[in-house]
Design an enzyme around this catalytic site. Structure first.
Site, PDB file in Angstrom:
ATOM      1  N   ALA A   1     123.479   1.077  17.229  1.00 45.69           N
ATOM      2  CA  ALA A   1     123.629   1.137  18.686  1.00 45.69           C
ATOM      3  C   ALA A   1     122.785   2.279  19.236  1.00 45.69           C
ATOM      4  O   ALA A   1     122.022   2.915  18.508  1.00 45.69           O
ATOM      5  CB  ALA A   1     125.094   1.335  19.048  1.00 45.69           C
ATOM      6  N   ASN A   2     122.886   2.535  20.530  1.00 47.40           N
ATOM      7  CA  ASN A   2     122.237   3.706  21.126  1.00 47.40           C
ATOM      8  C   ASN A   2     123.177   4.279  22.178  1.00 47.40           C
ATOM      9  O   ASN A   2     124.262   3.761  22.412  1.00 47.40           O
ATOM     10  CB  ASN A   2     120.869   3.322  21.703  1.00 47.40           C
ATOM     11  N   ARG A   3     122.765   5.373  22.810  1.00 52.02           N
ATOM     12  CA  ARG A   3     123.673   6.146  23.663  1.00 52.02           C
ATOM     13  C   ARG A   3     123.709   5.708  25.122  1.00 52.02           C
ATOM     14  O   ARG A   3     124.231   6.425  25.968  1.00 52.02           O
ATOM     15  CB  ARG A   3     123.299   7.628  23.599  1.00 52.02           C
TER      16      ARG A   3
ATOM     17  N   ALA B   1     119.300  -0.643  27.634  1.00 51.35           N
ATOM     18  CA  ALA B   1     118.610  -0.005  26.511  1.00 51.35           C
ATOM     19  C   ALA B   1     118.757  -0.947  25.319  1.00 51.35           C
ATOM     20  O   ALA B   1     119.668  -0.816  24.502  1.00 51.35           O
ATOM     21  CB  ALA B   1     119.231   1.359  26.219  1.00 51.35           C
TER      22      ALA B   1
END
Ligand code: CTP
Ligand code: CA
Length: 232
Positions: free
Chosen positions: A33-35, A99
């Site tokens: 995942a990402n932030r 994102a």
């Protein structure tokens, strides 16, 4: 409730928005995942809806509520996000704030990957995800207005201009995510404020730092302005 007396500049306009991160599974219990918090994308969807647009939000996994007045589709992976977006075409405009994970694992293990004594960690083979924005920017049903974002830690404008061209966008909203402006509760990714530059064929417009809600309202106004000139 107070009446919203602002003119509904986007009444009758259908607008697709993507927001949040994507999760790419490794096995049934793990993912990459990402932030991204989804705050900026959700705020844009809400701001467009306040101007009367028929907003279709495609959201990755986030910890915030669906925006009021916005039809929201929930997805996990980049592949699901791409399918959901394409199902929603045609549209008058599309705004790609998500994102999206650039890579996914080449295959998802059917069972939880176990530690095996002496074998060491598993090697994850990664493959590239489809570029959802570029797909829509070059689609036969391309919306009249296509807006992307660019998160950069260096060469902000040069990279944003390259993305504008390559992805077939009309605007790129360029975000500096380097160092202190970057990640975390006070940074662009996770925080409530944002500092952007609007990159288009006609040049670069620098906006002052403001809240994500203010960026959203101003971008919604810009989109309304642009759609008006496209329709007539
Ligand atoms: N984007 C997308 N699908 C992808 C990757 C990106 O739709 N698979 C969109 C994002 O929503 C954003 C824009 O493309 O609007 C730019 O995303 P960004 O991550 O900055 O660009 P990339 O093309 O992925 O390049 P890089 O991460 O290498 O800078
Ligand atoms: Ca990327």
């Amino acid at each position: 409730a107070l009446l919203d007396t602002r003119p509904k500049l986007l009444a009758g306009c259908r607008i697709i928005v993507t927001s949040g991160p994507t999760h790419e599974p490794i096995d049934p219990v793990r993912y990459i995942a990402n932030r991204s918090s989804g705050k900026q994308g959700h705020a844009i969807a809400a701001a467009l809806a306040r101007l009367g647009a028929d907003v279709r939000l495609v959201s990755g996994p986030v910890n915030i509520a669906d925006p009021a007045g916005v039809a929201t589709v929930h997805v996990e992976t980049a592949a699901e996000m791409k399918d959901a977006v394409e199902q929603l075409l045609p549209a008058d405009a599309a705004v790609f704030v998500a994102a999206v994970a650039d890579w996914r694992t080449a295959g998802t293990a059917g069972e939880k990957i176990k530690k095996v004594a002496g074998e060491g960690p598993p090697a994850l083979r990664m493959i590239e995800n489809p570029d959802i924005l570029a797909g829509v920017g070059h689609h036969r049903q391309r919306p009249g207005l296509v807006v992307g974002f660019a998160a950069e830690t260096q060469d902000l404008i040069r990279n944003a201009e390259a993305k504008l061209k390559k992805k077939g966008a009309d605007f790129i909203v360029a975000n500096d995510v380097s160092h202190e402006s970057g990640v975390g509760p006070t940074g662009v990714m996770g925080g409530d404020r944002n500092k952007v530059r609007i990159v288009s064929k006609s040049g670069v417009e620098e906006w002052p730092e403001m809240t994500k809600d203010e960026v959203a309202a101003r971008l919604a106004a810009l989109i309304a302005e642009r759609l008006k000139t496209i329709v007539v």
